[in-house]
Design a protein around this motif. Sequence first.
Motif, PDB file in Angstrom:
ATOM      1  N   ALA A 187      -7.433   1.392  -1.833  1.00 34.74           N
ATOM      2  CA  ALA A 187      -7.097   1.665  -0.427  1.00 34.74           C
ATOM      3  C   ALA A 187      -5.594   1.838  -0.251  1.00 34.74           C
ATOM      4  CB  ALA A 187      -7.613   0.541   0.467  1.00 34.74           C
ATOM      5  N   LEU A 188      -4.810   0.980  -0.901  1.00 36.41           N
ATOM      6  CA  LEU A 188      -3.351   1.069  -0.791  1.00 36.41           C
ATOM      7  C   LEU A 188      -2.835   2.364  -1.405  1.00 36.41           C
ATOM      8  CD1 LEU A 188      -0.607  -0.145  -0.089  1.00 36.41           C
ATOM      9  CD2 LEU A 188      -0.660  -1.331  -2.300  1.00 36.41           C
ATOM     10  N   PHE A 189      -3.296   2.693  -2.596  1.00 35.48           N
ATOM     11  CA  PHE A 189      -2.805   3.894  -3.265  1.00 35.48           C
ATOM     12  C   PHE A 189      -3.263   5.166  -2.561  1.00 35.48           C
ATOM     13  CE2 PHE A 189      -1.982   1.957  -7.738  1.00 35.48           C
ATOM     14  CZ  PHE A 189      -0.978   1.174  -7.191  1.00 35.48           C
ATOM     15  N   GLU A 190      -4.483   5.186  -2.079  1.00 33.05           N
ATOM     16  CA  GLU A 190      -4.961   6.366  -1.344  1.00 33.05           C
ATOM     17  C   GLU A 190      -4.158   6.557  -0.058  1.00 33.05           C
ATOM     18  OE1 GLU A 190      -7.093   8.776  -2.229  1.00 33.05           O
ATOM     19  OE2 GLU A 190      -7.178   7.772  -4.172  1.00 33.05           O
ATOM     20  N   ALA A 191      -3.887   5.465   0.643  1.00 28.01           N
ATOM     21  CA  ALA A 191      -3.082   5.543   1.867  1.00 28.01           C
ATOM     22  C   ALA A 191      -1.667   6.016   1.544  1.00 28.01           C
ATOM     23  CB  ALA A 191      -3.046   4.185   2.559  1.00 28.01           C
ATOM     24  N   ALA A 192      -1.105   5.521   0.440  1.00 27.07           N
ATOM     25  CA  ALA A 192       0.242   5.939   0.040  1.00 27.07           C
ATOM     26  C   ALA A 192       0.261   7.426  -0.284  1.00 27.07           C
ATOM     27  CB  ALA A 192       0.717   5.121  -1.165  1.00 27.07           C
ATOM     28  N   LYS A 193      -0.783   7.907  -0.972  1.00 25.55           N
ATOM     29  CA  LYS A 193      -0.852   9.342  -1.293  1.00 25.55           C
ATOM     30  C   LYS A 193      -0.909  10.198  -0.035  1.00 25.55           C
ATOM     31  CE  LYS A 193      -4.148   9.008  -4.653  1.00 25.55           C
ATOM     32  NZ  LYS A 193      -5.152   9.523  -5.592  1.00 25.55           N
ATOM     33  N   ARG A 194      -1.550   9.674   1.013  1.00 26.88           N
ATOM     34  CA  ARG A 194      -1.638  10.410   2.282  1.00 26.88           C
ATOM     35  C   ARG A 194      -0.403  10.204   3.147  1.00 26.88           C
ATOM     36  NH1 ARG A 194      -6.430   7.569   2.450  1.00 26.88           N
ATOM     37  NH2 ARG A 194      -5.684   6.406   4.267  1.00 26.88           N
ATOM     38  N   GLY A 195       0.423   9.224   2.775  1.00 33.90           N
ATOM     39  CA  GLY A 195       1.587   8.897   3.599  1.00 33.90           C
ATOM     40  C   GLY A 195       1.196   8.141   4.849  1.00 33.90           C
ATOM     41  N   ASP A 196       0.057   7.447   4.818  1.00 31.52           N
ATOM     42  CA  ASP A 196      -0.500   6.743   5.973  1.00 31.52           C
ATOM     43  C   ASP A 196      -0.021   5.289   5.977  1.00 31.52           C
ATOM     44  OD1 ASP A 196      -2.078   5.508   7.899  1.00 31.52           O
ATOM     45  OD2 ASP A 196      -3.915   6.535   7.275  1.00 31.52           O
ATOM     46  N   VAL A 197       1.103   5.050   6.659  1.00 31.27           N
ATOM     47  CA  VAL A 197       1.718   3.722   6.663  1.00 31.27           C
ATOM     48  C   VAL A 197       0.794   2.686   7.304  1.00 31.27           C
ATOM     49  CG1 VAL A 197       3.674   2.369   7.510  1.00 31.27           C
ATOM     50  CG2 VAL A 197       4.051   4.657   6.586  1.00 31.27           C
ATOM     51  N   ALA A 198       0.100   3.037   8.375  1.00 33.14           N
ATOM     52  CA  ALA A 198      -0.796   2.081   9.029  1.00 33.14           C
ATOM     53  C   ALA A 198      -1.907   1.635   8.080  1.00 33.14           C
ATOM     54  CB  ALA A 198      -1.393   2.698  10.293  1.00 33.14           C
ATOM     55  N   ALA A 199      -2.456   2.549   7.317  1.00 38.48           N
ATOM     56  CA  ALA A 199      -3.507   2.201   6.356  1.00 38.48           C
ATOM     57  C   ALA A 199      -2.933   1.383   5.197  1.00 38.48           C
ATOM     58  CB  ALA A 199      -4.195   3.458   5.840  1.00 38.48           C
ATOM     59  N   MET A 200      -1.684   1.653   4.824  1.00 36.40           N
ATOM     60  CA  MET A 200      -1.035   0.861   3.781  1.00 36.40           C
ATOM     61  C   MET A 200      -0.872  -0.577   4.258  1.00 36.40           C
ATOM     62  SD  MET A 200       1.748   3.747   2.630  1.00 36.40           S
ATOM     63  CE  MET A 200       2.751   2.712   1.593  1.00 36.40           C
ATOM     64  N   GLU A 201      -0.413  -0.737   5.492  1.00 35.26           N
ATOM     65  CA  GLU A 201      -0.265  -2.067   6.097  1.00 35.26           C
ATOM     66  C   GLU A 201      -1.598  -2.797   6.106  1.00 35.26           C
ATOM     67  OE1 GLU A 201       2.006  -4.066   7.336  1.00 35.26           O
ATOM     68  OE2 GLU A 201       3.761  -2.869   7.798  1.00 35.26           O
ATOM     69  N   ALA A 202      -2.660  -2.096   6.500  1.00 33.12           N
ATOM     70  CA  ALA A 202      -3.991  -2.707   6.575  1.00 33.12           C
ATOM     71  C   ALA A 202      -4.470  -3.152   5.202  1.00 33.12           C
ATOM     72  CB  ALA A 202      -4.985  -1.736   7.205  1.00 33.12           C
ATOM     73  N   ALA A 203      -4.254  -2.340   4.174  1.00 30.63           N
ATOM     74  CA  ALA A 203      -4.682  -2.691   2.818  1.00 30.63           C
ATOM     75  C   ALA A 203      -3.929  -3.915   2.321  1.00 30.63           C
ATOM     76  CB  ALA A 203      -4.472  -1.512   1.870  1.00 30.63           C
ATOM     77  N   VAL A 204      -2.641  -3.984   2.599  1.00 31.24           N
ATOM     78  CA  VAL A 204      -1.843  -5.130   2.171  1.00 31.24           C
ATOM     79  C   VAL A 204      -2.265  -6.380   2.942  1.00 31.24           C
ATOM     80  CG1 VAL A 204       0.497  -6.094   2.132  1.00 31.24           C
ATOM     81  CG2 VAL A 204       0.090  -3.762   1.348  1.00 31.24           C
ATOM     82  N   ALA A 205      -2.512  -6.244   4.232  1.00 30.03           N
ATOM     83  CA  ALA A 205      -2.955  -7.392   5.039  1.00 30.03           C
ATOM     84  C   ALA A 205      -4.281  -7.938   4.512  1.00 30.03           C
ATOM     85  CB  ALA A 205      -3.088  -6.986   6.507  1.00 30.03           C
TER      86      ALA A 205
END
Length: 115
Positions: free
Chosen positions: A39-57
């Motif tokens: 989830a974190l890497f896919e969000a990073a590939k999309r540049g989706d900061v909100a999804a990156m935050e959610a994956a880390v949380a």
Amino acid sequence: RRANNEAMASSAAGRRASSGDAASGQYEAMRAARRELSALFEAAKRGDVAAMEAAVAEAIERSSGTATRGETVAGFRDGNGRTCLHFAAVSGTADAVRWVVGVAPALVNVADEAG
């Protein structure tokens, strides 16, 4: 003697069951970590900061809140040694790169297996 053998067999079965329960728990923890990594890497590939935050949380919550955001982000690597900063950079989204560097600045010095 028979009672002793039965007791030993019962004890061994109990150890196997406990061992199986522990292995099952470890397997589930590994699966959860893999989902979070993906989830974190896919969000990073999309540049989706909100999804990156959610994956880390989610990863922090799974760790019972013992890990920090920086430790969590810095701790994730794929099979080639890439971090989410590698994926964020590939996305070309400056916000994603800024977020990763802000949370885990040491990642700017991490090379993947290709160097």
